[in-house]
Design a protein around this motif. Sequence first.
Motif, short mmCIF file in Angstrom:
data_model
loop_
_atom_site.label_atom_id
_atom_site.label_comp_id
_atom_site.label_asym_id
_atom_site.label_seq_id
_atom_site.Cartn_x
_atom_site.Cartn_y
_atom_site.Cartn_z
N ILE A 95 52.31 95.68 -121.31
CA ILE A 95 52.10 95.16 -119.95
C ILE A 95 52.38 93.67 -119.92
O ILE A 95 53.04 93.17 -119.00
N ASP A 96 51.87 92.94 -120.91
CA ASP A 96 52.13 91.50 -120.99
C ASP A 96 53.63 91.21 -121.03
O ASP A 96 54.12 90.33 -120.33
N HIS A 97 54.35 91.96 -121.85
CA HIS A 97 55.80 91.77 -122.00
C HIS A 97 56.51 92.03 -120.66
O HIS A 97 57.36 91.24 -120.24
N SER A 98 56.14 93.10 -119.99
CA SER A 98 56.75 93.43 -118.70
C SER A 98 56.49 92.33 -117.68
O SER A 98 57.39 91.87 -116.99
N TYR A 99 55.24 91.91 -117.61
CA TYR A 99 54.86 90.85 -116.67
C TYR A 99 55.66 89.58 -116.94
O TYR A 99 56.20 88.96 -116.02
N GLU A 100 55.75 89.20 -118.21
CA GLU A 100 56.47 87.97 -118.57
C GLU A 100 57.95 88.05 -118.18
O GLU A 100 58.52 87.08 -117.67
N LEU A 101 58.58 89.20 -118.41
CA LEU A 101 59.98 89.37 -118.03
C LEU A 101 60.16 89.21 -116.52
O LEU A 101 61.10 88.54 -116.07
N VAL A 102 59.29 89.83 -115.76
CA VAL A 102 59.41 89.76 -114.30
C VAL A 102 59.07 88.36 -113.81
O VAL A 102 59.77 87.81 -112.96
N PHE A 103 58.03 87.75 -114.36
CA PHE A 103 57.66 86.39 -113.96
C PHE A 103 58.82 85.43 -114.21
O PHE A 103 59.14 84.61 -113.36
N LYS A 104 59.46 85.55 -115.35
CA LYS A 104 60.60 84.68 -115.68
C LYS A 104 61.78 84.91 -114.75
O LYS A 104 62.61 84.02 -114.57
N SER A 105 61.88 86.10 -114.15
CA SER A 105 63.00 86.40 -113.26
C SER A 105 62.78 85.86 -111.84
O SER A 105 63.71 85.87 -111.03
N LEU A 106 61.56 85.39 -111.55
CA LEU A 106 61.29 84.81 -110.24
C LEU A 106 62.01 83.47 -110.11
O LEU A 106 62.37 82.86 -111.12
N THR A 107 62.20 83.04 -108.90
CA THR A 107 62.84 81.74 -108.72
C THR A 107 61.92 80.65 -109.26
O THR A 107 60.70 80.85 -109.38
N LYS A 108 62.50 79.52 -109.56
CA LYS A 108 61.71 78.40 -110.06
C LYS A 108 60.62 78.03 -109.06
O LYS A 108 59.48 77.77 -109.44
N ALA A 109 60.95 78.05 -107.78
CA ALA A 109 59.97 77.71 -106.75
C ALA A 109 58.82 78.72 -106.74
O ALA A 109 57.65 78.33 -106.60
N GLN A 110 59.12 80.01 -106.89
CA GLN A 110 58.07 81.03 -106.93
C GLN A 110 57.16 80.83 -108.15
O GLN A 110 55.94 80.91 -108.04
N ARG A 111 57.79 80.60 -109.32
CA ARG A 111 56.99 80.40 -110.54
C ARG A 111 56.09 79.18 -110.41
O ARG A 111 54.91 79.22 -110.78
N GLU A 112 56.63 78.10 -109.88
CA GLU A 112 55.85 76.87 -109.73
C GLU A 112 54.71 77.06 -108.73
O GLU A 112 53.60 76.57 -108.95
N ALA A 113 54.97 77.77 -107.64
CA ALA A 113 53.92 78.02 -106.64
C ALA A 113 52.78 78.83 -107.25
O ALA A 113 51.60 78.53 -107.02
N ILE A 114 53.12 79.84 -108.03
CA ILE A 114 52.08 80.66 -108.70
C ILE A 114 51.29 79.80 -109.67
O ILE A 114 50.06 79.84 -109.69
N THR A 115 51.98 79.00 -110.45
CA THR A 115 51.31 78.13 -111.42
C THR A 115 50.39 77.14 -110.71
O THR A 115 49.27 76.90 -111.16
N MET A 116 50.85 76.59 -109.60
CA MET A 116 50.03 75.63 -108.85
C MET A 116 48.77 76.31 -108.29
O MET A 116 47.69 75.73 -108.33
N ARG A 117 48.91 77.53 -107.77
CA ARG A 117 47.75 78.24 -107.24
C ARG A 117 46.75 78.55 -108.35
O ARG A 117 45.54 78.48 -108.15
#
Length: 123
Positions: A95-117
Motif C-alpha cells: 500500500i505504501d509503495h502504491s501510494y508513493e507512486l501515485v503521489f509522485k505522479s501528481l503535479t508539483k503544485a498538487q504535491r506541495e499543496a498536500i504537503t502544506m496542508r
Amino acid sequence: MYEQIVAYGLSQKEAVKDYPFGAETLVLKVGGKMFALLSEKDGISHLSLKCDPIIAVNLREQNKAIKPGYHLNKKHWNTIEVDATFPLEDLYSMIDHSYELVFKSLTKAQREAITMRIRATDL
C-alpha cells in the motif's frame, strides 16, 4: 482484515474514499488519483495496488495470491487475494509503495499543496 486494510490506506496523507465503480468497490485516492481498489467476496478481500513493473513481476512470482491487476493495466497494477493468512506487514508495504507512486505522479503544485496542508495540521 478488510477493515484493517481500509484503515491503513486511509492513514496515508490526504487519502480519501470513493466509490466510482459502485458500492461494492472501494477506491482510495490521493489528489484525485486512485492508489488502491478494494472489494470483498466470500470472506476474501481483493486489493488492487499500483506497482513498479519490475517489482510487480517479482511479487507475482513469489506469491500465488498476487496476480496481474484485474480490469487494470496489468503492467502497473497487481491484484492480491487477501485471506487471513496473508501477512498484514506485506500488504502495508505494498500500500505504501502504491501510494508513493501515485503521489509522485501528481503535479508539483498538487504535491506541495498536500504537503502544506499536512504541515498546517501538525502545528
